[in-house]
Design a protein around this motif. Structure first.
Motif, PDB file in Angstrom:
ATOM      1  N   ASP A   1      23.940  36.869  22.004  1.00 11.03           N
ATOM      2  CA  ASP A   1      23.218  38.132  22.178  1.00 11.03           C
ATOM      3  C   ASP A   1      21.857  38.108  21.478  1.00 11.03           C
ATOM      4  N   HIS A   2      21.343  36.888  21.222  1.00 11.38           N
ATOM      5  CA  HIS A   2      19.965  36.660  20.763  1.00 11.38           C
ATOM      6  C   HIS A   2      19.717  37.150  19.341  1.00 11.38           C
ATOM      7  N   ARG A   3      20.723  37.091  18.499  1.00  9.49           N
ATOM      8  CA  ARG A   3      20.547  37.447  17.091  1.00  9.49           C
ATOM      9  C   ARG A   3      20.515  36.182  16.236  1.00  9.49           C
ATOM     10  N   ALA A   4      19.523  36.103  15.355  1.00  8.99           N
ATOM     11  CA  ALA A   4      19.412  34.940  14.472  1.00  8.99           C
ATOM     12  C   ALA A   4      20.602  34.886  13.525  1.00  8.99           C
ATOM     13  N   GLN A   5      21.250  33.721  13.462  1.00 10.82           N
ATOM     14  CA  GLN A   5      22.434  33.545  12.626  1.00 10.82           C
ATOM     15  C   GLN A   5      22.130  32.790  11.328  1.00 10.82           C
ATOM     16  N   ARG A   6      21.433  31.676  11.451  1.00 10.53           N
ATOM     17  CA  ARG A   6      21.174  30.856  10.261  1.00 10.53           C
ATOM     18  C   ARG A   6      20.112  29.818  10.594  1.00 10.53           C
ATOM     19  N   VAL A   7      19.505  29.265   9.556  1.00 11.34           N
ATOM     20  CA  VAL A   7      18.606  28.127   9.721  1.00 11.34           C
ATOM     21  C   VAL A   7      19.452  26.883   9.965  1.00 11.34           C
ATOM     22  N   HIS A   8      19.171  26.208  11.044  1.00 12.03           N
ATOM     23  CA  HIS A   8      19.919  25.013  11.415  1.00 12.03           C
ATOM     24  C   HIS A   8      19.268  23.747  10.853  1.00 12.03           C
ATOM     25  N   THR A   9      17.948  23.625  11.015  1.00 13.16           N
ATOM     26  CA  THR A   9      17.232  22.419  10.578  1.00 13.16           C
ATOM     27  C   THR A   9      15.858  22.800  10.043  1.00 13.16           C
ATOM     28  N   ILE A  10      15.451  22.127   8.979  1.00  9.55           N
ATOM     29  CA  ILE A  10      14.091  22.238   8.445  1.00  9.55           C
ATOM     30  C   ILE A  10      13.488  20.846   8.390  1.00  9.55           C
ATOM     31  N   VAL A  11      12.262  20.722   8.876  1.00 10.23           N
ATOM     32  CA  VAL A  11      11.508  19.472   8.797  1.00 10.23           C
ATOM     33  C   VAL A  11      10.250  19.730   7.976  1.00 10.23           C
ATOM     34  N   VAL A  12      10.008  18.902   6.982  1.00  9.37           N
ATOM     35  CA  VAL A  12       8.784  18.971   6.187  1.00  9.37           C
ATOM     36  C   VAL A  12       8.175  17.573   6.147  1.00  9.37           C
ATOM     37  N   SER A  13       6.931  17.476   6.585  1.00  7.19           N
ATOM     38  CA  SER A  13       6.186  16.223   6.485  1.00  7.19           C
ATOM     39  C   SER A  13       4.939  16.503   5.670  1.00  7.19           C
ATOM     40  N   THR A  14       4.807  15.827   4.544  1.00 14.57           N
ATOM     41  CA  THR A  14       3.669  16.085   3.671  1.00 14.57           C
ATOM     42  C   THR A  14       2.975  14.797   3.271  1.00 14.57           C
ATOM     43  N   GLN A  15       1.659  14.823   3.345  1.00 14.76           N
ATOM     44  CA  GLN A  15       0.849  13.711   2.874  1.00 14.76           C
ATOM     45  C   GLN A  15       1.006  13.591   1.357  1.00 14.76           C
ATOM     46  N   HIS A  16       0.932  12.364   0.861  1.00 15.49           N
ATOM     47  CA  HIS A  16       1.166  12.152  -0.580  1.00 15.49           C
ATOM     48  C   HIS A  16       0.406  10.933  -1.072  1.00 15.49           C
ATOM     49  N   ASP A  17       0.227  10.876  -2.391  1.00 14.86           N
ATOM     50  CA  ASP A  17      -0.297   9.671  -3.031  1.00 14.86           C
ATOM     51  C   ASP A  17       0.719   8.541  -2.906  1.00 14.86           C
TER      52      ASP A  17
END
Length: 428
Positions: free
Chosen positions: A176-192
């Motif tokens: 019924d189109h209601r957000a339930q939970r975060v399934h996946t998070i992707v973080v890509s960060t430049q670094h030294d």
């Protein structure tokens, strides 16, 4: 069964966002000195080089080189090893005068009949998924990168961070189109390259593990704390069972404009609704408010947000279309995606919106104060979903600097809710 939906964001150090911020900073300086300026400014950034081009009609002189360097340094490209350094990069300007053929359609004797700066379609959207009335996946993607940038600037933790970064959040929805939970998070960060001297592959794995540990134990707790502090329901979606990918390709040392050429206007979905709503295709940054790509997109966001806040629907997408040189829109379209709470069709809702809101470009500009230098702040982390605020800005009147309080993100104000409730009172 449910389904998954994903949105992404990019940091202020992403090359396309560097270009957007330079374009909007140049626009702001023209408006600071001449509020009648007509500006279309495009920027390209690459290894050691910035190219600025576009069309301008203004009484003001703007030092585009100095402005570009200030933006680049503010973002954090201040070291020669980045191969893109605000103090040392080359800057080429190819700005010329706006076509008189365009200008004759935009400038009119009666200011309120100012024509649209171009033809096109624009979309505004709002939903009840977050307190900002924005899509949850996009808001979380922005917040993750805002906190990552804050950590980088503070310089106490994750001291290896560089300015370029991207995030992506996938949310699981019920049928019924209601957000339930975060399934996946992707973080890509430049670094030294902060671990060296051993086996190259082993060093890379150790760096990747350290960054992932810090994202999990430093960044994400800050994100959750911010959401809790802001009393944002989005925090409830981040449970302990989400999948986390950090720099999934491995080492990310080469980045920013050295790793990928950046152009103004290439992040229009990040800038708007993260793919949850339609997009007319026109970018925002570098354009003064006579260009309805920008001003009308702000206006229809304001309409959609106030309509949802007034309880007309749980979701609303508003489309408006213009013809170049014509003041009034040629059409207004509404899609409540089956969530309307009033006894009206979407077409009838659109008719009432047309009666309630003046969508002529000059009226939009006047209502939201779009001749003021307020645009550089919009050029990173989205143009929508920010809290409106008032701040002092420096303007030039008769060549003399003066300060004046100016509204930022005025299109996010909930100042039309009562008028909407009154107009729709007979339809609940």
């Amino acid at each position: 069964m449910g389904y998954l939906f994903t949105s992404e964001s990019v940091s202020e150090g992403h090359p396309d966002k560097v270009a957007d911020q330079i374009s909007d900073a140049i626009l702001d300086d023209f408006l600071r000195k001449d509020p009648r300026s007509k500006v279309a400014c495009e920027t390209l950034v690459t290894t050691g080089l910035v190219v600025i081009a576009g069309e301008v009609r203004s009484e003001a002189y703007v030092d585009v080189q100095t402005i570009a360097r200030e933006v680049i340094n503010r973002i954090g490209y201040t070291r020669s090893e980045y191969m893109f350094d605000g103090n040392a990069c080359g800057i080429l300007s190819a700005i010329h005068e706006q076509s008189p053929d365009i200008n004759q359609g935009v400038v009119r004797e009666q200011a309120d009949e100012q024509g649209a700066g171009d033809q096109g379609i624009m979309f505004g959207y709002a939903c009840t998924e977050s307190k900002e009335l924005m899509p949850a996946a996009l808001m979380l993607s922005h917040i993750i990168l805002q906190e990552l940038a804050a950590i980088r600037r503070e310089g106490r933790e994750m001291t290896y961070l560089r300015p370029d970064a991207k995030s992506q959040v996938t949310i699981e929805y019920s049928d019924d189109h209601r957000a339930q939970r975060v399934h996946t998070i992707v973080v890509s960060t430049q670094h030294d390259e902060f671990i060296t001297g051993g086996d190259e592959k082993q060093d890379e794995r150790m760096m990747q593990q350290k960054i992932k540990d810090d994202v999990l134990n430093v960044l994400m707790p800050r994100v959750k704390a911010r959401l809790k502090r802001d009393d944002d329901c989005l925090g409830e979606l981040i449970q302990d069972d989400y999948i986390l990918h950090v720099n999934p390709t491995g080492k990310f040392v080469i980045g920013g404009p050295h790793g990928d050429t950046g152009l103004t206007g290439r992040k229009i979905i990040v800038d708007s609704y993260g793919g949850r709503a339609s997009h007319g295709g026109g970018a925002f940054s570098g354009k003064d408010s006579s260009k309805v790509d920008r001003s009308a997109a702000y206006a229809v966001r304001h309409i959609a947000k106030n309509m949802v806040a007034a309880g007309i629907a749980d979701q609303m997408e508003v489309q408006v279309a213009y013809a170049i040189g014509i003041a009034r829109p040629v059409s207004i379209f509404v899609n409540t995606k089956g969530t309307a709470r009033v006894k009206l069709t979407d077409g009838q809702i659109a008719q009432r919106i047309d009666a309630l809101f003046d969508l002529r470009p000059a009226a939009i500009v006047r209502y939201f104060g779009l001749t003021y230098p307020i645009f550089e702040t919009t050029a990173a982390y989205g143009h929508f979903g920010h809290a409106p605020y008032r701040a002092e800005v420096t303007l030039y009147e008769n060549g003399q600097p003066t300060t004046r309080p100016v509204d930022f993100y005025a299109w996010e104000k909930l100042d039309a809710v009562e008028a909407i409730k009154t107009a729709f009172a007979d339809s609940f």
